[in-house]
Design a protein around this motif. Structure first.
Motif: not given
Length: 88
Positions: A5, A7, A9, A45-47
């Protein structure tokens, strides 16, 4: 393979039409977006969730439009602060 995972910005400074960017992990295109938010006050914010084999990997942002300046910050891999070059 491990589910990872990520994340990060993404902020952008631009004038005129909203610019387009692409996000890759290694050479795999994961998303292409138009940055439609106010460049002075907002960021996205990319997840990202991706299956990766053990080893070294890179997160890359490709700007499609030459008129924009993108900035990556606060990147984390599995909840741990990371650079765009990271290990799984």
């Amino acid at each position: 393979m491990k589910l990872v995972k990520i994340t990060v910005d993404i902020s952008c400074a631009y004038i005129g039409n909203p610019p387009v960017y692409r996000v890759y992990v290694d050479s795999e295109l994961l998303t292409e977006r138009t940055f439609t938010w106010d460049s002075q006050t907002q960021y996205i914010k990319e997840h990202i969730q991706v299956n990766l084999s053990p080893g070294v990997h890179w997160l890359t942002l490709e700007q499609v439009d030459e008129t924009a300046v993108f900035t990556l910050s606060n990147m984390q891999v599995d909840g741990v602060a990371s650079a765009t070059k990271f290990y799984v």
